[in-house]
Structures are given as structure tokens and as C-alpha cells.
Scaffold this active site. Structure first.
Site, PDB file in Angstrom:
ATOM      1  N   ASP A 119     -38.314 -24.710   6.250  1.00  0.00           N
ATOM      2  CA  ASP A 119     -38.627 -23.976   5.192  1.00  0.00           C
ATOM      3  C   ASP A 119     -39.141 -22.510   5.617  1.00  0.00           C
ATOM      4  OD1 ASP A 119     -39.543 -23.380   2.517  1.00  0.00           O
ATOM      5  OD2 ASP A 119     -41.600 -23.666   3.470  1.00  0.00           O
TER       6      ASP A 119
ATOM      7  N   ASP B 222     -44.150 -27.077   4.876  1.00  0.00           N
ATOM      8  CA  ASP B 222     -45.766 -27.374   4.985  1.00  0.00           C
ATOM      9  C   ASP B 222     -46.474 -27.480   3.678  1.00  0.00           C
ATOM     10  OD1 ASP B 222     -44.968 -24.733   3.925  1.00  0.00           O
ATOM     11  OD2 ASP B 222     -47.055 -23.888   4.502  1.00  0.00           O
TER      12      ASP B 222
ATOM     13  N   ASP C 208     -42.604 -29.363  -0.164  1.00  0.00           N
ATOM     14  CA  ASP C 208     -41.746 -29.835   0.771  1.00  0.00           C
ATOM     15  C   ASP C 208     -41.611 -31.372   1.101  1.00  0.00           C
ATOM     16  OD1 ASP C 208     -40.977 -27.137   1.446  1.00  0.00           O
ATOM     17  OD2 ASP C 208     -42.840 -26.927   2.685  1.00  0.00           O
TER      18      ASP C 208
END
Length: 693
Positions: A374, A572, A576
Site C-alpha cells: 500500500d 496499515d 487494508d
């Protein structure tokens, strides 16, 4: 920040893990690892000291060593050996008989059964011969066998204690006492008596006794022993403190939030313990192999006894070969092959702030070939930062000084980023007056006699400020996906400040390390293609999945998996979590949300992308050690079994006595344990800044 274990129950902070293998050695439930090591050492020493005179007064001592001293008190040699062997059998070696009974009650076969059969058969045969008037006995074979097996177990337990150093170190981090403000006065109490809501006084140089929130004071706190972060972290009112970290310079008053087994440190200890006690697929295979190896050894021992009797050998010779077969095929090394490697690997990760939640995560990390990362909060810092200054009519330092003076009066995140940049550049703060906030556009103020306007293009239009030569720079920065803050001074455009989400310092190095390990890196983001590709090019990432909605992240992971790739996801945030669960391996950045951390298989406490590469290096190193140990353990048994059975005795005279078999078996176990401990010497990626220093 607490580390979740997914709701599993666990021990408190001060509970010391007692490995199940040690329990099998006759340890007691309440016994610490140090106590079990001492107990095993004492059993070995008793067996060794008594085995020496038993061997001297045996057939080996008389015929091979030439020992001629008669047995004391006029006793026969075999009677004297019997008396000396009693403490060995009923104290030192009793743990083997006890372990064998436990195994048989549990309807399984393990190495305890083999050792009990080997020691017990030889001793009982000798006892019968002694009671019937004497003859050839081999008490020395039973006692020396017990001695060397105990020696092997002693070394193994010491090795396990060394592998458990990470747990031991973490447990020792918590301070014994805490200073609590009660009735307005500081009172020193045991840390165990601190309760949620207590106001803690944390003096410079002292350890923080519990997870807490600062209510008063400013200081730098060293969190390296818990998170692995090498640089001290600034703490002010409202900042969270991690228990067991060290307050460096200022005095703090903080309110206890989590105590005892709820603290971040306790959760870390629990995760590492659970990982060390869990079984990887490779270990389960080894356990099944060990069961069948025990069965083969028992059948092989019985078969060896029968074959030698059938060939005309004496009962003594036949039983000697049978015991040797049973002893040398003990699957002790096979049983140690993966647990020791797992313990060392998870402990090594814990010292680097990398928490493997279980052994499966450790083994899976070694097989990952694609990593999806990410962008925001993982590869980047997840907060605005001035990444470029375009100075027009004045020097860059003057531009930042004036802009920061205006932005200090604002609470906007972009304003905070500009102030931080000025502070980082060492620019002295100046005061602003007549500050006016223009919602959605910026702010104006008087600074050092100048009329300043700091904001977007709409504010410049309101102030009738033309961009002039800065117009091209503004278009370029906008196309790169960054936010542009324009600084106008006395009706003229003085410069531009580009604000964006800056990459973490180690992101590029992390990508390089992963690619060097043969792992493909994919960046996943909701940003537009232009912004995503700019960040990706800065970091050396060639595969980008952009403009992804939060709910689509798990779907993108599934697409990669359907193409045959084994995928790890690094993230995080709350959005996610589904992707972390979908991936073959979920990795949570430690500064992220509790939801992401709970869903993940690995937690990176330092929020450092380079630790992704480090985690994979530890996983690969651990799997390599597991394979080496399994290969050695299986290969050793394949080679040793025919020798022990006496297959080469007629042609080459090659014979192994039970004592030698015990030495060989114990040595094999020690080799496996030491090989696992060598994992501590694994070379791991280091940040470039640390390498330079």
C-alpha cells in the site's frame, strides 16, 4: 499502541514459557527454563560420575582397559556394578521411563520410548544375569547410554534457552517499580500494583512502567528496545508512551492506559511465545516421520535380536545389537530439526521489531514471490510534507521564514507541514500580526512589515496577485499530483511550496532489497495514475495498480493469486484489512490501525518498509535451517541403522556398542541445535544511514 493477537488467550507479562519438549524430559509445570537446565545437568553429572567406575569394573574395563583392581568389600564385579547403577536408573534415567509411559498413554511413540527400551532392556537383562549367579553383563552400556543421552538433552535445553533469549530480554525490560502520584505526592510502588488511571511521574533516565498518555511535560523517549526504532521519539501532551521504553531528558506526568498483560510489551511477548510454540507444516511432517521412525526402530531392534539369535549368536550379542539399533535411531534430532529453527527465527525477528504471529507465517514468508505494498502510510509517511520549494523573487530561506510565520497561526495540516519544514531547516521563527483565515483558500497576515498571502490560486485571485514566471512551475507540480501552496508578498508571487506525501527514508532501499531477493514489488494505491507513477518511479517500482477503491484492494490481491502468484500484502489502515486477510501473507505496519494489525500474520513494529525485506530474509534463513536439519537427521538415521544392526560386522568387523551409539545420537541432536543457533548470524538488510555510520 497495543499489538493484538487476534483474541487468543495467553500468559501475562511475567509468565516464563516452559517448552513442551522440556516437559517431556520430566520437567515440572512450574519449573523455569533455567531450573530445567540445572536439573538436566545434575542428572547427567550423577550418571557420568557413576558410569566411570561401572565401566572400569565391567568387561570393557577388565579386558580392554586392563583394569585389575578388585571390587570393594569382596563383591562380585557385576554386583558392584548393579549397586552403582541404581541411582543412574532410578534418578538420572527415570525421566525416560516416565516420558515413555506418558507417550504410550497418549497412544504415540517418541524418542523417550526408544531410550527407555534401550536403557531398560540392557539393565534388566543384566539384573537377571546377576540374580541368577553372575555372567556377562553390560550395566556400563545402560549407564553410559543414559549419560550421553542426558548430555545431549542438557545441550539441547541450553540451546533452547539461547534461542529464547529474545523472550528473556523482553521480559527483563519492564521496570520493577513505578512512581505514582497519589494525593498529590509521588509514591514508589511495585509496577504490578499500577492500575489503569494512575498518574505516573516519569523522571529523566527512568523506564516507563506501563502504556500511558502524557498529560504534562516534554521529553525524548527511547523506544528502541520495544519497537526497534533507533532514534528517540519526541513526546508532548497527548502523546502515547510504550511501557518499558526509556525517558531520556524531560520529566513527564502520564496517565496509565494499559497495565500488566495488556501492555504493548506483554502483547509482544505473548505473540513471540505463541509463534515459538506453534507448528509449521514442516514440523508437523517431522513429527509424523518421528513417530514412524520410532516404530521402525522398535521393530528393527526386535528383528535384529531375532536374526542374530537365528545365526547362532549368544543372547548377550543379540541383545547388544538390538539395543544399539534402538538407541541410534532415536528421532531426537528429527524432533529438534524445526522447533529450534522456529524459536531462533521468531526470536531474531522480535529483536528487530518484526513479530511473526505463528510458525506458519515464518515458513510462508520464505515462499513469497510477489509483494503488494500500500502506498499511503506504508511506502510513504502518510502525512503532508514540503517536498519542493520554488523560490521566485526572494531567497528560499526568506520565503520559508515568512510563510511559516503566517502558517503558525493556522491549524490546517498543510500549514503544519510548512512550519515543520522551516524548523527542520533551522529557520528562526518570526511573529505575524493581523492574521486572517480565508476558509478553503488560505490565510493573510502582516510579517516584518510585509503583506503576505499564503494559499491556493483562488486566494491569489482575490488578492490580485499574478503568478507570472511561476505559472509553469505550478502546472508541473500539479501534474505530479502534489498540492501547491503559493506565497504572495506585497502583491507579488514570491514562490511556491509543493506539499506531498513523502516516501519513507528506507522505501527505495526496501524495494531494491526485495527485488535483489527475486521478489516482485507492486504498489497499490487509490491515487490517480500520474501521482502513483511519480512515487513508483522515485522508489524504483515498475508495477503499479492505481485508482483502486478501498473495497477493491482484496479483489486485486485475489487477481494476482489467480495468476499463480504467492502474494504478500503490506498495509496499515482499516481499508487494508480485507486485503491483508486475502493475501497468502498479511504484513501490518506497526503504526497502523489495530484492525490491520489483528488481521495480519506479521507485524512490523518500526513502521519501516525495509523490515519487509528483513522479515523475508529471516523466513528464508529459517526455512533453510529447517531443511538442513531435517536432511541431516534423516540422513544420519539412514546411514547409522545398518551399522548399528551389525550388517557390516561379518565382512569388516564394524560394530557399534550402545555407548558409542548414544554418543552418536546425542552428537546428532547437538549438531541440529547448534546449526539452528547459527541463524543468529544471518546477514540482514540494514538502513543505508546505519551502514554509513
Amino acid at each position: 499502541m497495543p499489538v493484538s493477537d487476534g483474541g487468543k488467550s495467553g500468559h501475562g507479562l511475567h509468565t516464563v514459557m516452559a517448552p513442551s519438549e522440556a516437559m517431556g524430559h520430566g520437567g515440572q509445570a512450574g519449573m523455569s527454563m533455567d531450573a530445567m537446565v540445572r536439573d538436566m545437568r545434575n542428572r547427567f553429572l550423577v550418571a557420568l560420575l557413576l558410569s566411570i567406575p561401572i565401566t572400569l569394573w565391567s568387561q570393557i574395563g577388565r579386558k580392554v582397559l586392563g583394569f585389575e583392581v578388585p571390587a570393594p568389600l569382596g563383591l562380585r564385579d557385576d554386583v558392584f556394578q548393579l549397586i552403582l547403577s541404581l541411582p543412574v536408573i532410578f534418578y538420572s534415567a527415570w525421566i525416560f521411563f516416565d516420558g515413555a509411559v506418558r507417550a504410550l498413554r497418549g497412544r504415540t511413540l517418541d524418542m523417550m520410548v526408544l531410550v527407555a527400551v534401550g536403557v531398560g532392556a540392557g539393565w534388566l537383562y543384566s539384573l537377571v544375569v546377576t540374580v541368577r549367579g553372575g555372567g556377562d553383563v553390560f550395566y556400563e552400556a545402560s549407564t553410559v547410554l543414559a549419560s550421553f543421552v542426558l548430555l545431549g538433552h542438557w545441550f539441547e535445553m541450553r540451546a533452547r534457552g539461547g534461542a529464547d533469549d529474545a523472550i528473556r530480554t523482553l521480559l527483563n525490560l519492564a521496570p520493577a517499580r513505578a512512581t505514582v502520584i497519589r494525593n498529590g505526592e509521588p509514591v514508589e510502588v511495585p509496577t504490578a500494583e499500577v492500575v489503569v488511571g494512575d498518574l505516573l511521574l516519569i523522571r529523566p533516565g527512568s523506564k516507563i512502567p506501563a502504556d500511558a498518555v502524557v498529560e504534562e511535560g516534554e521529553s525524548e523517549v527511547d523506544e528502541s528496545m520495544v519497537t526497534g526504532e533507533s532514534m528517540p521519539v519526541s513526546k508532548t501532551s497527548g502523546s502515547e508512551l510504550i511501557g518499558a521504553s526509556i525517558n531520556k531528558n524531560g520529566s513527564l506526568r502520564a496517565r496509565a492506559q494499559r497495565v500488566g498483560s495488556d501492555t504493548a510489551l506483554a502483547q509482544i511477548v505473548k505473540l513471540v511465545q505463541e509463534a515459538q510454540n506453534s507448528k509449521a507444516p514442516g514440523q508437523e511432517l517431522a513429527d509424523r516421520a518421528a513417530f514412524w521412525l520410532v516404530l521402525v526402530a522398535l521393530i528393527g531392534g526386535a528383528g535384529t535380536f531375532a536374526v542374530w539369535l537365528a545365526t547362532g549368536a549368544s543372547v548377550q550379542t543379540a541383545i547388544l545389537f538390538a539395543i544399539t539399533v534402538v538407541v541410534i535411531t532415536c528421532p531426537d534430532a528429527l524432533g529438534l530439526a524445526t522447533p529450534t529453527a522456529i524459536m531462533v527465527g521468531t526470536g531474531l525477528g522480535a529483536t528487530r521489531g518484526i513479530l511473526f504471529k505463528n510458525a506458519l507465517a515464518l515458513e510462508t514468508s520464505a515462499r513469497i514471490r510477489t509483494v503488494v505494498m500500500d502506498k499511503t502510510g506504508t511506502l510513504t509517511k502518510g502525512e503532508p510534507e514540503v517536498v519542493e520549494v520554488v523560490a521566485g523573487s526572494m531567497p528560499e530561506a526568506d520565503l520559508l521564514r515568512l510563510a511559516a510565520a503566517v502558517e503558525r497561526e493556522s491549524e490546517h495540516p498543510l500549514a503544519e507541514a510548512i512550519v515543520k519544514r522551516a524548523q527542520a531547516d533551522g529557520i528562526a521563527a518570526v511573529a505575524a500580526s493581523d492574521f486572517t483565515n480565508v476558509p478553503g483558500e488560505g490565510a493573510t497576515a502582516e510579517v516584518e512589515g510585509h503583506r503576505l498571502a499564503v494559499g491556493n490560486q483562488r486566494l491569489m485571485e482575490l488578492e490580485r496577485i499574478a503568478l507570472g514566471p511561476l505559472d509553469e512551475a505550478l502546472k508541473r507540480i500539479s501534474l505530479e499530483g502534489r498540492t501547491v501552496v503559493i506565497v504572495g508578498v506585497d502583491g507579488q508571487a514570491a514562490g511556491l511550496l509543493a506539499v506531498g506525501d513523502a516516501p519513507r527514508p528506507t522505501s527505495r532501499q526496501a524495494v531494491t532489497a526485495l527485488r535483489a531477493a527475486g521478489i516482485d514489488v507492486v504498489m497499490l494505491t487509490g491515487d490517480n495514475q500520474a501521482t502513483a507513477k511519480r512515487i513508483a518511479s522515485e522508489l524504483g517500482i515498475t508495477s503499479v495498480i492505481a485508482e483502486v477503491l478501498p473495497g477493491q484492494k482484496a479483489e486485486k490481491i485475489a487477481e494476482l493469486q489467480r495468476s499463480g502468484k504467492r502474494v504478500a500484502m503490506v498495509g496499515d489502515g482499516v481499508n487494508d484489512a480485507p486485503a491483508l486477510a486475502q493475501a497468502d501473507l498479511g504484513i501490518a505496519i506497526g503504526a497502523g490501525t489495530d484492525v490491520a494489525i489483528e488481521t495480519a500474520d506479521i507485524v512490523l513494529m518500526r513502521s519501516d518498509p525495509l523490515d519487509v525485506a528483513t522479515a523475508f530474509a529471516i523466513g528464508r534463513g529459517t526455512l533453510r535451517k529447517m531443511r538442513q536439519n531435517l536432511g541431516w537427521a534423516i540422513g544420519y538415521n539412514v546411514i547409522a541403522l545398518p551399522i548399528a544392526a551389525g550388517v557390516f560386522q561379518p565382512a569388516f568387523g564394524l560394530v557399534l556398542r550402545p555407548e558409542i551409539a548414544a554418543i552418536s545420537m546425542s552428537g546428532s541432536s547437538v549438531i541440529v541445535a547448534v546449526n539452528a543457533l547459527l541463524l543468529k548470524r544471518l546477514r540482514l538488510p540494514e538502513p543505508a544511514s546505519r551502514q554509513a555510520s
